[in-house]
Design an enzyme around this catalytic site. Structure first.
Site, PDB file in Angstrom:
ATOM      1  N   GLY A 248      44.165  58.958  42.579  1.00 42.12           N
ATOM      2  CA  GLY A 248      43.479  57.855  43.085  1.00 42.12           C
ATOM      3  C   GLY A 248      42.341  57.570  42.432  1.00 42.12           C
ATOM      4  N   PRO A 286      47.504  60.929  38.536  1.00 47.44           N
ATOM      5  CA  PRO A 286      46.619  59.758  38.258  1.00 47.44           C
ATOM      6  C   PRO A 286      47.692  58.617  38.080  1.00 47.44           C
ATOM      7  CG  PRO A 286      46.987  60.876  36.175  1.00 47.44           C
ATOM      8  CD  PRO A 286      47.539  61.651  37.415  1.00 47.44           C
ATOM      9  N   ARG A 288      46.798  54.300  38.989  1.00 44.31           N
ATOM     10  CA  ARG A 288      45.949  53.244  38.775  1.00 44.31           C
ATOM     11  C   ARG A 288      45.012  53.366  37.520  1.00 44.31           C
ATOM     12  NH1 ARG A 288      43.861  49.403  42.532  1.00 44.31           N
ATOM     13  NH2 ARG A 288      44.407  51.096  44.193  1.00 44.31           N
ATOM     14  N   ARG A 324      47.669  41.944  45.221  1.00 41.63           N
ATOM     15  CA  ARG A 324      46.379  42.465  45.612  1.00 41.63           C
ATOM     16  C   ARG A 324      45.462  41.508  46.259  1.00 41.63           C
ATOM     17  NH1 ARG A 324      43.131  44.480  42.530  1.00 41.63           N
ATOM     18  NH2 ARG A 324      42.499  46.218  43.877  1.00 41.63           N
ATOM     19  N   TYR A 328      44.527  42.725  49.923  1.00 39.48           N
ATOM     20  CA  TYR A 328      43.520  43.639  49.914  1.00 39.48           C
ATOM     21  C   TYR A 328      42.163  42.770  49.737  1.00 39.48           C
ATOM     22  CZ  TYR A 328      46.879  47.383  48.823  1.00 39.48           C
ATOM     23  OH  TYR A 328      47.997  47.988  48.790  1.00 39.48           O
ATOM     24  N   CYS A 354      53.626  28.698  49.934  1.00 33.67           N
ATOM     25  CA  CYS A 354      53.462  28.040  51.311  1.00 33.67           C
ATOM     26  C   CYS A 354      52.520  29.091  52.199  1.00 33.67           C
ATOM     27  CB  CYS A 354      54.447  27.396  51.921  1.00 33.67           C
ATOM     28  SG  CYS A 354      54.621  25.613  51.413  1.00 33.67           S
TER      29      CYS A 354
END
Length: 427
Positions: A248, A286, A288, A324, A328, A354
């Site tokens: 994280g 780990p 990201r 993303r 988010y 669209c």
């Protein structure tokens, strides 16, 4: 060679003169050779990010398991496997990807709240290192499946420590209201039940509190709660062989200042030492932080559309290529692959899908013309892994670079690929 200007948040991306490079590969050249949209990854960046963890863990019993949900492309997995990494998986499909590159089960931990019986059987068959069990109901089912298979299932219970990681609510996983893990106050009872069930063997304890975490305090708070449980569980006569603190750790997309991976590891080890757990094996997951800043998404500017309230730069990448921002409201840097020196204007960078939610960046100052190539930075994590075929759009191609070399690691989908497995009704 022209002077090089490195871009913040993307240490292997540099501007040399007016041109943007990833390692020693000119990105506009790759865009023209392979087409766009195009994901491009730096192999050196991935190795350097992994080395931060490995160097800080040197001399300690440990296993770094790459959380492959961040980016599961085979060449990415191969890069980490060759560097000695283990793997954290969350589905049967991810298991088959890891097996396809020759990784042994002893280097795989299986997480996820909804493991099916078929996935459990397959993981037992290949000798997975550990199941990170996320509910008491899952314990019962896993015991039954393992007994049917004539195997012993090694288990680590994922504990929900009720710690706020201070991240986006969609990627927070360690609070009482999240679906993940066994409640902290139920953990000891769940461990006792695990020892009663046939065909299970307690291996460790697990915790994961979220993603894109930029502070150390949530990790240390969760670790303290985890070690409290370890001590209580072992006082009950149940050995706990490893502590898995999850992953994280965040990256810098804009102005975030996450701690270096080495600092996180150092502080975790210090806390374990101080509490008398220095000899216990440490597992980390780990994702990201290993791949996020190693990748870019290249896209062509198709049209510039001025408006009364907004100017739009319409590009050929869309929310199906990079989810993303839409999902988010994530900020990702967007820069020109070949710098123009005209007066920049403010644009919303949007795609062809669209949906009004189909945007990659809002209010970006760009000097751009139709036909120019743009790079979305820090796109190595949760980019291609979350891509879809929405609006019947083929998924992008992927390229890996190292130095001045580059390889096509995933071919661009064709339109025929999109309906290859569909069937018309009989006339």
């Amino acid at each position: 060679m022209p002077s090089s200007l490195r871009l913040p948040g993307a240490p292997f991306v540099a501007r040399r003169g007016d041109a943007l490079y990833l390692e020693d590969c000119r990105l506009s050249d790759l865009a023209h050779e392979y087409g766009t949209p195009l994901y491009v990854y730096s192999r050196s960046a991935m190795r350097a990010s992994l080395a931060e963890y490995a160097d800080a863990l040197a001399g300690r019993r440990h296993l770094v398991c790459y959380a492959m949900k961040a980016n599961s492309s085979l060449a990415v997995l191969q890069t980490f496997a060759q560097a000695g990494c283990g793997f954290d998986i969350v589905s049967g499909g991810e298991l088959e990807r890891v097996l396809a590159i020759g990784v042994e089960g002893a280097r795989i931990v299986f997480s996820g709240v909804g493991k099916t019986r078929a996935e459990m059987r397959r993981a037992l068959e290949i000798g997975v290192r550990c199941f990170n069990v996320e509910s008491e109901a899952e314990l019962e089912v896993l015991s039954e499946v393992a007994q049917q298979c004539g195997r012993i299932a090694p288990v680590s219970l994922r504990v929900n420590p009720d710690v706020d990681a201070g991240t986006h609510p969609y990627i927070s996983t360690g609070l009482k209201g999240n679906k993940f893990g066994i409640a902290h106050d139920r953990a000891l009872a769940a461990y006792r039940r695990a020892t009663e069930l046939p065909s299970l063997r307690v291996a460790g304890i697990d915790c994961h509190i979220g993603s894109q975490i930029t502070e150390l305090s949530p990790y240390l708070d969760a670790l303290d709660r985890l070690l409290d449980l370890v001590e209580a569980i072992e006082q009950a006569g149940i050995p706990v062989h490893h502590v898995d603190v999850g992953g994280g750790l965040g990256i810098s997309y804009k102005d975030e200042t996450p701690p270096p991976a080495g600092e996180l590891v150092r502080r975790v080890l210090e806390r374990m030492d101080a509490r008398g757990h220095g000899e216990r094996e440490l597992v980390m997951e780990p994702g990201r932080s290993l791949v996020g800043n190693a990748g870019v998404l290249l896209t062509e500017a198709l049209y510039l559309k001025p408006g009364e309230q907004k100017n739009f730069c319409i590009v050929d990448a869309a929310m199906n290529d990079l989810m993303r921002p839409a999902m988010y409201e994530a900020w990702m840097d967007i820069v020109a692959c070949e710098q123009r020196h005209g007066l920049p204007q403010s644009y919303d960078v949007v795609g062809p899908v669209c949906e009004s939610g189909d945007w990659l960046g809002r209010d970006r100052l760009l000097s751009v013309q139709a036909g120019d190539m743009l790079a979305v930075l820090s796109a190595g994590a949760y980019g291609m892994a979350m891509a879809s075929n929405y609006n019947t759009r083929p998924r992008a191609a992927e390229v890996m670079v190292e130095g001045d070399r580059h390889w096509l690691i995933r071919e661009r989908e064709t339109h025929a690929d999109l309906f290859r497995h569909e069937h018309l009704l009989p006339r």
